[in-house]
Design a protein around this motif. Structure first.
Motif, PDB file in Angstrom:
ATOM      1  N   GLU A 275      42.801  41.929  13.063  1.00 37.95           N
ATOM      2  CA  GLU A 275      42.076  42.508  14.202  1.00 37.95           C
ATOM      3  C   GLU A 275      41.685  41.425  15.211  1.00 37.95           C
ATOM      4  O   GLU A 275      41.808  41.608  16.426  1.00 37.95           O
ATOM      5  CB  GLU A 275      40.833  43.243  13.709  1.00 37.95           C
ATOM      6  CG  GLU A 275      40.042  43.891  14.853  1.00 37.95           C
ATOM      7  CD  GLU A 275      38.753  44.520  14.367  1.00 37.95           C
ATOM      8  OE1 GLU A 275      38.198  45.356  15.101  1.00 37.95           O
ATOM      9  OE2 GLU A 275      38.279  44.177  13.258  1.00 37.95           O
ATOM     10  N   SER A 276      41.238  40.279  14.680  1.00 39.78           N
ATOM     11  CA  SER A 276      40.839  39.182  15.562  1.00 39.78           C
ATOM     12  C   SER A 276      42.009  38.702  16.411  1.00 39.78           C
ATOM     13  O   SER A 276      41.871  38.463  17.611  1.00 39.78           O
ATOM     14  CB  SER A 276      40.272  38.038  14.732  1.00 39.78           C
ATOM     15  OG  SER A 276      39.980  36.919  15.553  1.00 39.78           O
ATOM     16  N   ASN A 277      43.178  38.567  15.764  1.00 43.24           N
ATOM     17  CA  ASN A 277      44.344  38.098  16.497  1.00 43.24           C
ATOM     18  C   ASN A 277      44.848  39.132  17.491  1.00 43.24           C
ATOM     19  O   ASN A 277      45.331  38.773  18.576  1.00 43.24           O
ATOM     20  CB  ASN A 277      45.458  37.709  15.522  1.00 43.24           C
ATOM     21  CG  ASN A 277      45.222  36.347  14.889  1.00 43.24           C
ATOM     22  OD1 ASN A 277      45.461  35.324  15.490  1.00 43.24           O
ATOM     23  ND2 ASN A 277      44.708  36.357  13.656  1.00 43.24           N
ATOM     24  N   VAL A 278      44.748  40.395  17.141  1.00 39.23           N
ATOM     25  CA  VAL A 278      45.137  41.441  18.101  1.00 39.23           C
ATOM     26  C   VAL A 278      44.217  41.403  19.317  1.00 39.23           C
ATOM     27  O   VAL A 278      44.666  41.515  20.465  1.00 39.23           O
ATOM     28  CB  VAL A 278      45.091  42.833  17.430  1.00 39.23           C
ATOM     29  CG1 VAL A 278      45.286  43.932  18.479  1.00 39.23           C
ATOM     30  CG2 VAL A 278      46.172  42.939  16.361  1.00 39.23           C
ATOM     31  N   LYS A 279      42.915  41.224  19.076  1.00 34.94           N
ATOM     32  CA  LYS A 279      41.974  41.154  20.185  1.00 34.94           C
ATOM     33  C   LYS A 279      42.227  39.900  21.038  1.00 34.94           C
ATOM     34  O   LYS A 279      42.067  39.926  22.262  1.00 34.94           O
ATOM     35  CB  LYS A 279      40.547  41.162  19.669  1.00 34.94           C
ATOM     36  CG  LYS A 279      40.120  42.520  19.137  1.00 34.94           C
ATOM     37  CD  LYS A 279      38.670  42.496  18.677  1.00 34.94           C
ATOM     38  CE  LYS A 279      38.220  43.883  18.207  1.00 34.94           C
ATOM     39  NZ  LYS A 279      36.822  43.904  17.742  1.00 34.94           N
ATOM     40  N   ARG A 280      42.602  38.791  20.362  1.00 38.20           N
ATOM     41  CA  ARG A 280      42.960  37.586  21.134  1.00 38.20           C
ATOM     42  C   ARG A 280      44.169  37.850  22.027  1.00 38.20           C
ATOM     43  O   ARG A 280      44.222  37.429  23.176  1.00 38.20           O
ATOM     44  CB  ARG A 280      43.262  36.420  20.196  1.00 38.20           C
ATOM     45  CG  ARG A 280      42.023  35.783  19.585  1.00 38.20           C
ATOM     46  CD  ARG A 280      42.394  34.593  18.734  1.00 38.20           C
ATOM     47  NE  ARG A 280      43.059  33.584  19.540  1.00 38.20           N
ATOM     48  CZ  ARG A 280      43.712  32.535  19.025  1.00 38.20           C
ATOM     49  NH1 ARG A 280      43.782  32.382  17.700  1.00 38.20           N
ATOM     50  NH2 ARG A 280      44.274  31.651  19.814  1.00 38.20           N
ATOM     51  N   GLY A 281      45.147  38.564  21.474  1.00 34.58           N
ATOM     52  CA  GLY A 281      46.317  38.922  22.285  1.00 34.58           C
ATOM     53  C   GLY A 281      45.927  39.811  23.442  1.00 34.58           C
ATOM     54  O   GLY A 281      46.414  39.648  24.570  1.00 34.58           O
TER      55      GLY A 281
ATOM     56  N   ASP B 124      38.185  46.474  -0.334  1.00 36.68           N
ATOM     57  CA  ASP B 124      38.116  45.247  -1.115  1.00 36.68           C
ATOM     58  C   ASP B 124      38.053  44.028  -0.201  1.00 36.68           C
ATOM     59  O   ASP B 124      38.498  44.067   0.939  1.00 36.68           O
ATOM     60  CB  ASP B 124      39.311  45.146  -2.062  1.00 36.68           C
ATOM     61  CG  ASP B 124      40.618  45.113  -1.306  1.00 36.68           C
ATOM     62  OD1 ASP B 124      41.172  44.005  -1.120  1.00 36.68           O
ATOM     63  OD2 ASP B 124      41.069  46.209  -0.844  1.00 36.68           O
ATOM     64  N   THR B 125      37.511  42.940  -0.767  1.00 40.89           N
ATOM     65  CA  THR B 125      37.245  41.734   0.045  1.00 40.89           C
ATOM     66  C   THR B 125      38.514  41.135   0.609  1.00 40.89           C
ATOM     67  O   THR B 125      38.564  40.751   1.794  1.00 40.89           O
ATOM     68  CB  THR B 125      36.521  40.678  -0.815  1.00 40.89           C
ATOM     69  OG1 THR B 125      35.338  41.249  -1.362  1.00 40.89           O
ATOM     70  CG2 THR B 125      36.164  39.447   0.034  1.00 40.89           C
ATOM     71  N   GLN B 126      39.554  41.038  -0.198  1.00 42.94           N
ATOM     72  CA  GLN B 126      40.796  40.411   0.267  1.00 42.94           C
ATOM     73  C   GLN B 126      41.414  41.198   1.413  1.00 42.94           C
ATOM     74  O   GLN B 126      41.825  40.633   2.428  1.00 42.94           O
ATOM     75  CB  GLN B 126      41.794  40.288  -0.891  1.00 42.94           C
ATOM     76  CG  GLN B 126      43.079  39.553  -0.500  1.00 42.94           C
ATOM     77  CD  GLN B 126      44.019  39.389  -1.683  1.00 42.94           C
ATOM     78  OE1 GLN B 126      43.750  39.890  -2.769  1.00 42.94           O
ATOM     79  NE2 GLN B 126      45.109  38.694  -1.472  1.00 42.94           N
ATOM     80  N   SER B 127      41.462  42.531   1.262  1.00 39.44           N
ATOM     81  CA  SER B 127      42.050  43.381   2.318  1.00 39.44           C
ATOM     82  C   SER B 127      41.226  43.299   3.589  1.00 39.44           C
ATOM     83  O   SER B 127      41.762  43.207   4.702  1.00 39.44           O
ATOM     84  CB  SER B 127      42.134  44.839   1.825  1.00 39.44           C
ATOM     85  OG  SER B 127      42.990  44.947   0.713  1.00 39.44           O
ATOM     86  N   GLN B 128      39.881  43.371   3.412  1.00 33.95           N
ATOM     87  CA  GLN B 128      39.016  43.263   4.589  1.00 33.95           C
ATOM     88  C   GLN B 128      39.212  41.923   5.305  1.00 33.95           C
ATOM     89  O   GLN B 128      39.230  41.861   6.543  1.00 33.95           O
ATOM     90  CB  GLN B 128      37.554  43.431   4.174  1.00 33.95           C
ATOM     91  CG  GLN B 128      37.159  44.850   3.844  1.00 33.95           C
ATOM     92  CD  GLN B 128      37.193  45.759   5.055  1.00 33.95           C
ATOM     93  OE1 GLN B 128      36.799  45.373   6.145  1.00 33.95           O
ATOM     94  NE2 GLN B 128      37.699  46.985   4.854  1.00 33.95           N
ATOM     95  N   HIS B 129      39.376  40.831   4.547  1.00 29.10           N
ATOM     96  CA  HIS B 129      39.588  39.507   5.163  1.00 29.10           C
ATOM     97  C   HIS B 129      40.884  39.485   5.961  1.00 29.10           C
ATOM     98  O   HIS B 129      40.925  38.994   7.102  1.00 29.10           O
ATOM     99  CB  HIS B 129      39.609  38.436   4.069  1.00 29.10           C
ATOM    100  CG  HIS B 129      39.879  37.055   4.612  1.00 29.10           C
ATOM    101  ND1 HIS B 129      38.941  36.345   5.335  1.00 29.10           N
ATOM    102  CD2 HIS B 129      41.004  36.274   4.557  1.00 29.10           C
ATOM    103  CE1 HIS B 129      39.459  35.181   5.703  1.00 29.10           C
ATOM    104  NE2 HIS B 129      40.721  35.124   5.230  1.00 29.10           N
ATOM    105  N   LEU B 130      41.951  40.018   5.356  1.00 31.04           N
ATOM    106  CA  LEU B 130      43.235  40.039   6.055  1.00 31.04           C
ATOM    107  C   LEU B 130      43.187  40.928   7.284  1.00 31.04           C
ATOM    108  O   LEU B 130      43.702  40.593   8.355  1.00 31.04           O
ATOM    109  CB  LEU B 130      44.352  40.512   5.097  1.00 31.04           C
ATOM    110  CG  LEU B 130      44.688  39.551   3.952  1.00 31.04           C
ATOM    111  CD1 LEU B 130      45.682  40.202   2.992  1.00 31.04           C
ATOM    112  CD2 LEU B 130      45.285  38.267   4.506  1.00 31.04           C
ATOM    113  N   LEU B 131      42.563  42.120   7.128  1.00 35.45           N
ATOM    114  CA  LEU B 131      42.491  43.049   8.262  1.00 35.45           C
ATOM    115  C   LEU B 131      41.603  42.504   9.381  1.00 35.45           C
ATOM    116  O   LEU B 131      41.893  42.710  10.568  1.00 35.45           O
ATOM    117  CB  LEU B 131      41.974  44.411   7.771  1.00 35.45           C
ATOM    118  CG  LEU B 131      42.947  45.186   6.860  1.00 35.45           C
ATOM    119  CD1 LEU B 131      42.281  46.418   6.281  1.00 35.45           C
ATOM    120  CD2 LEU B 131      44.207  45.572   7.641  1.00 35.45           C
ATOM    121  N   ASN B 132      40.522  41.855   8.994  1.00 37.24           N
ATOM    122  CA  ASN B 132      39.662  41.241  10.026  1.00 37.24           C
ATOM    123  C   ASN B 132      40.416  40.152  10.799  1.00 37.24           C
ATOM    124  O   ASN B 132      40.276  40.014  12.019  1.00 37.24           O
ATOM    125  CB  ASN B 132      38.413  40.643   9.393  1.00 37.24           C
ATOM    126  CG  ASN B 132      37.445  41.722   8.932  1.00 37.24           C
ATOM    127  OD1 ASN B 132      37.498  42.858   9.433  1.00 37.24           O
ATOM    128  ND2 ASN B 132      36.577  41.380   7.994  1.00 37.24           N
TER     129      ASN B 132
END
Length: 836
Positions: free
Chosen positions: A513-519, A502-510
């Motif tokens: 993921e982005s913040n984990v990659k930034r870390g 679903d769109t909401q879950s994908q937005h939150l997970l993305n």
């Protein structure tokens, strides 16, 4: 009649007596007048003689002063001082002789004033000479002031002599007239003759007494002169007009070696052995005064000596030359001392160190070649200057404390900050020694300075490297733990993305993921400046990176910043990670932008350069070889000297809170060093900053870009995952199973060995963490290779340095994965290892 004879005789006697007495009275008056006139004549002669003597003594003083100025021989000061004293005595005599003449007293006052000025001028030149101010003394001598004073003195003396000679002429005429009257008077009466005889007797008797007194005075004066001649430390020699010796004092015997008995009536040895050239001999024998001629001579035994020769003519009462007086001084010791000084000065000039001497008032009196090389000041420029004003860049209080310690201990050593002729700051290792005279009193300060500016700079570079290594050790440990934390999070997020569409879950997970990659990227930054991080390296052309940076600058930077590029058309290639080097350049240009808030010029240059041995020795981090040099220059506010040594420290920043992490330059330095290069920085406050990056050149050609590979699925292969972190094991297991792999896990190396021994034939690849307690990854790999030499292992670690360790353990290590890794990286690496 007979009775009247006595009366007549008596009367005649009394008449004759009266006449005689009358004549005697007349004669007496004439005689007295003659005596008075003669005394006046004698007085005039004495005044003239004293004037000439006074002028002669002044000339003697001037001769002594000239001799000292020319030779600096203190023996000339003795006749100078004596002549000055005698001149004062002569002036006193003249005052006494002319006490009854107001005009002459006025003239003597003028003479005394002129002579005082002359002696002041002589004294001034001698004082300057003793202070080694040769040019000042010479300037006074050449000014003409002394000559004018002498002309004034000559004029005053000449006027007095002229007046006195006129008076002498008048008195002589009066004396002649009186004498004629006396003769006329004496012819009148015998009684006058008797009177004259009596008077003559009286005068003769008085003359005899005066003569005896003068002879006694002369005898005493001769005794005094003889004593002086015999006791003088200088050789005193009198010569006949032909040049033969008539006087030879003991000092002459000691200096030349010939006794008086051997040398009297012989030619002076200096003349005899032709040590003097013919022209100089002729000048001496003709009566010319010679002062301080230095020459080499020989004693009786053939020993060579150095002497100083001065001569003056001897004149008789008629001013005719009747002999050459010579004064000989042995100056061999002085010559030897001067030679020693010259040799020592030559040795000091050879020394590499800067060596100079300053007096107690800090005026420089010696300056060697080493000092010229270190400071740039020539000796002629430094001599006489104040050392504190010329060299020191230290606070005045420190110099005062230094000098107090020097006075207490007699020596001091330490480091000083100084400046050279061009104002450039230098650092020296300085040694000060207090020099004392024969009486133990402080005389001067000997300073020996060694330039250590480059040494201190190299030490600072080394300390910075060591500090970075220490920080790197700490940062590496933190990065390892953070990677272990981020790895299961990243894997879990990617699994959840597959599960929730679903769109909401994908937005939150993305977002997660982005913040984990930034870390993960932040951890990679820390590792890049701490331990060095090797990404995917290929052969690169720097000009492409610069073009991308310039394009980005023009799109995002303020229009007030002008961008200028200067790229060599034939740049060498380099071997490196394009992403990391892009990050280095971005960090530098962003810093340059921030340094120019009101606009300016940003220059990016790139050129080929070769580092030689000399440059490598001056830069700890440089090595000999070919480099591509990239320079980023701004015209901004610049970096203060007290900050520039800290700009590469991690987390050090001068920006406001929230506007900078302090990792930009630290990361850039780490990336450049990890590529085998080094960084130099030069900055001036208010003028701008220049960062120069040196990257090793590569001989390879630039490869063509390749397309990204597609995601690969497994075929049910069994994978052994070994990691001490439970979360990592579980996340890795779920990820692999989601992509069609079977997974079995172990929490340490020992358990992994047991599992592998049981399922050796089924296990396709082992994913092995390099950092585990009890039995680490290296030992586990070596043990697995003993069980199965062709075992396939993928090493995993949060530290890039473990990749090199894993690569050295054997052929069983197929690949290395850094933590955290994406599912794509994991699947591609597994596929590569299985197919290998």
């Amino acid at each position: 009649m007979l009775r009247s004879v006595p009366k007549r005789l008596t009367a005649g006697f009394f008449v004759v007596l009266a006449f005689a007495l009358s004549n005697a009275a007349i004669s007496y008056r004439s005689t007295q007048k003659l005596i008075t006139n003669e005394q006046a004549i004698a007085h005039s002669h004495q005044v003239i003689a004293e004037l000439e003597t006074t002028l002669s003594k002044l000339k003697d003083a001037e001769t002594g002063q000239r001799g000292y100025l020319l030779t600096r021989d203190t023996q000339y000061l003795a006749p100078y001082v004596l002549a000055r004293t005698q001149t004062q005595e002569q002036l006193a005599k003249l005052k006494q002789l002319t006490a009854d003449s107001l005009k002459q007293q006025q003239q003597i006052a003028q003479l005394e004033q002129a002579m005082s000025a002359k002696f002041a001028e002589l004294e001034r030149t001698i004082d300057l000479e003793q202070k080694n101010q040769f040019d000042a003394a010479r300037a006074i001598v050449l000014s003409g002031r002394g000559k004018q004073l002498m002309e004034d003195i000559h004029q005053i003396v000449g006027e007095m002599e002229k007046s006195e000679r006129l008076r002498l002429q008048q008195r002589a005429q009066q004396s002649q007239n009186g004498f004629r009257d006396e003769i006329v008077t004496s012819s009148v009466s015998m009684l006058l003759n008797v009177g004259l005889l009596v008077l003559l007797y009286y005068l003769i008797h008085r003359y005899i007494q005066q003569r005896q007194h003068a002879e006694e005075s002369l005898r005493k004066a001769n005794q005094t002169l003889e004593t002086l001649i015999q006791s003088s430390p200088l050789g005193i020699v009198a010569l006949t007009p032909s040049g033969k010796v008539s006087l030879w004092n003991p000092a002459a015997e000691r200096i030349m070696g010939w006794s008086r008995r051997e040398i009297v009536n012989q030619y002076l040895p200096i003349f005899d052995n032709q040590q003097l050239d013919r022209h100089l001999q002729a000048r001496i024998l003709q009566g010319e005064a010679i002062s301080g001629v230095e020459l080499r001579s020989y004693k009786k035994d053939g020993q060579a000596i150095a002497i100083s020769l001065s001569t003056a003519p001897l004149r008789d009462a008629s001013n005719q030359i009747n002999g050459i007086m010579a004064v000989i001084a042995d100056i061999s010791d002085r010559y030897a001392a001067e030679q020693t000084i010259r040799e020592q000065a030559a040795l000091l000039d050879i020394a590499v160190d800067a060596i100079f001497v300053q007096d107690l008032e800090n005026r420089i009196s010696f300056w060697n070649k080493g000092a010229e090389r270190l400071y740039g000041w020539q000796a002629r420029e430094a001599l006489g200057k104040n050392a504190d004003e010329l060299l020191h860049d230290e606070p005045a209080l420190k110099i005062v404390v230094l000098q107090e310690k020097l006075n207490t201990d007699g020596e001091w050593q330490g480091e000083l900050r100084q400046v050279d002729k061009n104002g450039k700051q230098i650092i020296v290792a300085s040694r000060w020694t207090l020099v004392r005279d024969a009486q133990g009193n402080p005389k001067s300060i000997l300073v020996v300075n060694t330039g250590i500016t480059e040494k201190k700079r190299l030490e600072a570079q080394l300390l910075r490297v060591q500090r970075m290594e220490s920080i790197g050790t700490l940062a590496g440990g933190i990065a390892h733990d953070l990677n272990n934390v981020l790895t299961p999070i990243l894997m879990s997020v990617q699994l959840l993305q597959m599960k929730f569409s679903d769109t909401q879950s994908q937005h939150l997970l993305n977002s997660l993921e982005s913040n984990v990659k930034r870390g993960a990227a932040l951890v990679k930054q820390v590792l890049s400046f701490a331990r060095g991080f090797e990404g995917d390296r290929v052969t690169l052309q720097v000009k492409h990176l610069i073009s991308e940076i310039v394009h980005l600058i023009k799109e995002t930077f303020p229009k007030s910043i002008e961008v200028v590029t200067d790229i060599s058309p034939h740049l060498w290639t380099i071997f490196g990670d394009a992403t990391q080097l892009h990050q280095v350049l971005m960090n530098l240009v962003v810093n340059a932008r921030d340094a120019m808030p009101k606009g300016g010029t940003l220059s990016i240059q790139a050129e080929n350069t070769i580092i030689d041995d000399y440059y490598a020795q001056m830069n700890v981090e440089a090595a000999v070889g070919c480099y591509v040099a990239i320079a980023v220059t701004d015209t901004g506010i610049g970096i203060p000297p007290e900050i520039i040594e800290r700009i590469f420290e991690p987390f050090f920043t001068t920006k406001e809170v929230g506007k900078g992490t302090g990792l930009g330059l630290a990361t850039a330095l780490g990336i450049v060093k990890n590529h085998g290069g080094f960084v130099n920085v030069y900055s001036e406050v208010g003028k701008g900053t220049k960062f120069s990056i040196y990257l090793p050149a590569s001989k390879a050609t630039e490869p063509q870009p390749t397309k990204d590979s597609e995601l690969l699925l497994g075929n049910g292969e069994l994978i052994l995952v070994v990691d001490d972190e439970t979360s990592i094991r579980e996340a890795t297991k779920l990820s692999l199973e989601a992509y069609n792999y079977r997974v079995i896990t172990a929490s340490d190396g020992a358990k992994a060995l047991k599992i592998y021994a049981k399922f050796q034939d089924e296990i396709a690849v082992i994913l092995l963490d390099m950092m585990m307690p009890s039995m680490d990854g290296t030992l586990t790999i070596m043990t697995l290779q003993k069980i199965n030499p062709v075992v396939k292992i993928i090493a995993i670690s949060g530290l890039s340095s473990n990749e090199k360790i894993a690569a050295k353990t054997g052929l069983g290590v197929q690949a290395f994965l850094p933590k955290p890794c994406t599912a794509k990286d994991l699947l591609e690496t597994l596929h590569y290892a299985i197919k290998k």
